[in-house]
Design an enzyme around this catalytic site. Structure first.
Site, PDB file in Angstrom:
ATOM      1  CG  ASN A 468      22.680  -5.951  42.629  1.00  0.00           C
ATOM      2  OD1 ASN A 468      21.953  -5.269  43.639  1.00  0.00           O
ATOM      3  ND2 ASN A 468      23.361  -6.944  43.018  1.00  0.00           N
ATOM      4  CB  CYS A 469      21.929 -10.463  38.721  1.00  0.00           C
ATOM      5  SG  CYS A 469      23.121 -10.089  37.479  1.00  0.00           S
ATOM      6  CG  PHE A 470      26.408 -13.866  41.531  1.00  0.00           C
ATOM      7  CD1 PHE A 470      26.303 -13.817  42.807  1.00  0.00           C
ATOM      8  CD2 PHE A 470      27.371 -14.979  40.989  1.00  0.00           C
ATOM      9  CE1 PHE A 470      27.283 -14.374  43.721  1.00  0.00           C
ATOM     10  CE2 PHE A 470      28.135 -15.527  41.841  1.00  0.00           C
ATOM     11  CZ  PHE A 470      28.163 -15.390  43.098  1.00  0.00           C
ATOM     12  NE  ARG A 472      25.318 -10.532  32.983  1.00  0.00           N
ATOM     13  CZ  ARG A 472      24.973 -11.216  31.954  1.00  0.00           C
ATOM     14  NH1 ARG A 472      24.024 -10.367  31.271  1.00  0.00           N
ATOM     15  NH2 ARG A 472      25.237 -12.350  31.733  1.00  0.00           N
TER      16      ARG A 472
END
Length: 525
Positions: A468-470, A472
């Protein structure tokens, strides 16, 4: 090949989050430290004018500026951790060791070849001091390169094990053994080739800066336009943390990149006027004002029977954008169903930066209103012209509102509350999700429906990796065609789904960390 390249770039963009998201924290604390040493504030609040609070502010801001002068190390460790497929902590530690080996190897080789500059100042020589070692000034690119190289070697050899007496040299230790000759050779290689790259980078920065508002407009537009690919970080990061965003001496320290220069300038009370390079970080107009106008327009254009639901959806999304600068919940609500609106949004974002530059505004708000207050207000009106920033923001609020409202009406665009079948362009609120659980559509007690997420992604056997990112959830799938996008939106609270080959990104917003943990636990079980 194209799909593989795109997946690699998306993984790299995600890995950039680790160092990039730490730096605003340092910037906020620098701003807080600056509050306790700001002359105007001390005049207004006399009880703060004492050695204890002033000393605290000086120590806080001064110590954190050191982060800006060691970005190479920070990016090397952060990117190695982000790109490592397993044993991420060992990858970060190995990157630190590799960084130390590289700078000392380059220093020794340059000394032997007689290319080290000898003099009181290194400014303009293409060389700099990194952790007390004089080397070529590679800036943040040194960290990016070493982070990628370390991650590659780590992923290739982390599982290598030996028998008998050599078993202690397996795993992470073998990775470091392999990495030593690699970084030494890279240090020697870059001693020859980096001056050539320096001239290219400086030329590109000069071209963009020389193109004035045209370059600024393209920068601001692309930074939004590339959001669907997840590669927009690659647009702004070089400007924020390398010479592309400007080179400025602050307090006797030569800094590169608009974000670094800005943080140093707000910590240095002797700076009277902020440098122009800060304009590359003035990306907050669309977040704090523009998209709020878009939300108002979408609410007003919603069908009467859907207004209550649209209001419940749009208000939290607008507040998140205004306060924290997280825009994806709003952008993904119209990005695919009404791409013309997203194109207009990108153009207006670039235009807002040009307008700020024309009015000589030096205020920024890249992460919403909280950042805006902490970064700009303590510096005063003279340095930042922050009231003009708000004035420009209000103008763009109206532009977004009238343009979105007009286009939605004229072209009957299917934004929130205007969908015909009620399924494809909605943001689902937590309240709706709870109602679904109570009505029997969801019989689990978990707040995050990990089982449905996995099923909608084609089942556990279809999932290769989860990250995951910030905002998504990022997954690599064996067969991306099995993704049930409508189910992800209607039953799990996703606000958008982006598929690029086997790389699928599901947008959940700020709660994505809890979603990722729930999915990991479900897959492990």
């Amino acid at each position: 090949m194209k799909e593989k390249l795109m997946n690699s770039m998306q993984r790299f963009a995600k890995a950039m989050f680790i160092p990039v998201l730490i730096l605003p924290i340092a910037g906020i604390l620098i701003a807080i430290g600056n509050l306790f040493t700001n002359a105007k504030l001390l005049e207004a609040v006399p009880f703060l004018d004492n050695p204890v609070t002033k000393g605290f502010g000086t120590i806080l801001s001064g110590s954190l500026v050191s982060i800006l002068t060691n970005l190479g190390l920070i990016f090397a460790v952060g990117i190695a951790v982000g790109l490592a497929e397993k044993k991420k902590a060992e990858a970060g530690f190995t990157a630190l060791l590799g960084f130390l080996v590289f700078i000392n190897a380059m220093n020794k080789f340059m000394a032997l070849s007689g290319s080290l500059f000898e003099g009181d100042s290194l400014r303009g020589t293409g060389q700099t001091m990194v952790m007390g070692v004089q080397i070529l000034d590679m800036g943040v690119f040194l960290g990016i390169i070493l982070g990628i190289v370390t991650a590659y070697v780590h992923n290739r050899f982390i599982d290598k094990e030996f028998n008998n007496a050599f078993q202690i040299y397996g795993g992470a230790r073998f990775v470091f053994i392999v990495l030593i000759p690699v970084v030494v050779l890279l240090a020697i290689l870059f001693s020859f080739v980096w001056p050539f790259f320096q001239s290219i980078i400086n030329g590109l920065g000069s071209f963009i800066n020389g193109s004035g508002n045209v370059g600024l407009f393209l920068y601001g537009m692309l930074e939004r336009l590339l959001i669907p690919t997840g590669l927009h970080h690659l647009v702004y990061t070089p400007f924020l943390y390398s010479s592309l965003g400007g080179v400025q001496e602050v307090g006797g320290v030569l800094l590169e990149g608009s974000r670094n220069i800005y943080f140093a300038e707000i910590a240095d009370n002797t700076v009277k006027v902020l440098s122009q390079s800060v304009i590359w970080d003035a990306r907050g107009i669309s977040k704090m004002f523009g998209l709020i106008g878009a939300c108002v327009a979408m609410y007003q254009m919603a069908k009467p029977e859907n207004k209550a639901k649209a209001r419940a959806i749009l208000i939290p999304a607008a507040v998140t954008s205004f306060i924290a600068g997280v825009t994806e919940p709003i952008e993904f609500s119209f990005m695919f169903v009404s791409p013309i609106l997203f194109g207009i949004h990108s153009v207006l974002s670039g235009l807002s930066m040009v307008v700020l530059n024309l009015f000589n505004v030096r205020a920024i708000g890249p992460n919403g209103f909280i950042d805006f207050l902490l970064y700009n207000v303590p510096l005063g009106v003279e340095k930042t012209r922050w009231p003009m920033y708000i004035a420009v923001g209000l103008v763009f609020f109206l532009l977004y509102y009238f343009i979105f409202r007009t286009l939605i009406k004229v072209w009957n665009l299917k934004t929130i509350g205007r969908e015909e079948d009620g399924g494809e362009v909605k943001l689902y609120s937590k309240k709706e999700y709870e109602e679904k659980k109570q009505s029997g559509n969801n019989t689990r007690n978990e707040e995050v429906p990990a089982d449905i997420i996995v099923e909608a992604l084609g089942g556990a056997e279809n999932i290769e990796t989860v990250d995951n990112c910030f905002t998504r959830l990022r997954v690599m799938l064996k067969e991306p065609g099995k993704v049930d996008e409508s189910r992800l939106k209607s039953e799990t609270g996703a606000t958008g789904v982006v598929s690029k080959g086997k790389n699928v990104q599901v947008v959940y917003g700020l709660q994505v960390n809890s979603v990722r943990k729930a999915v990991d636990l479900y897959l492990e079980s």
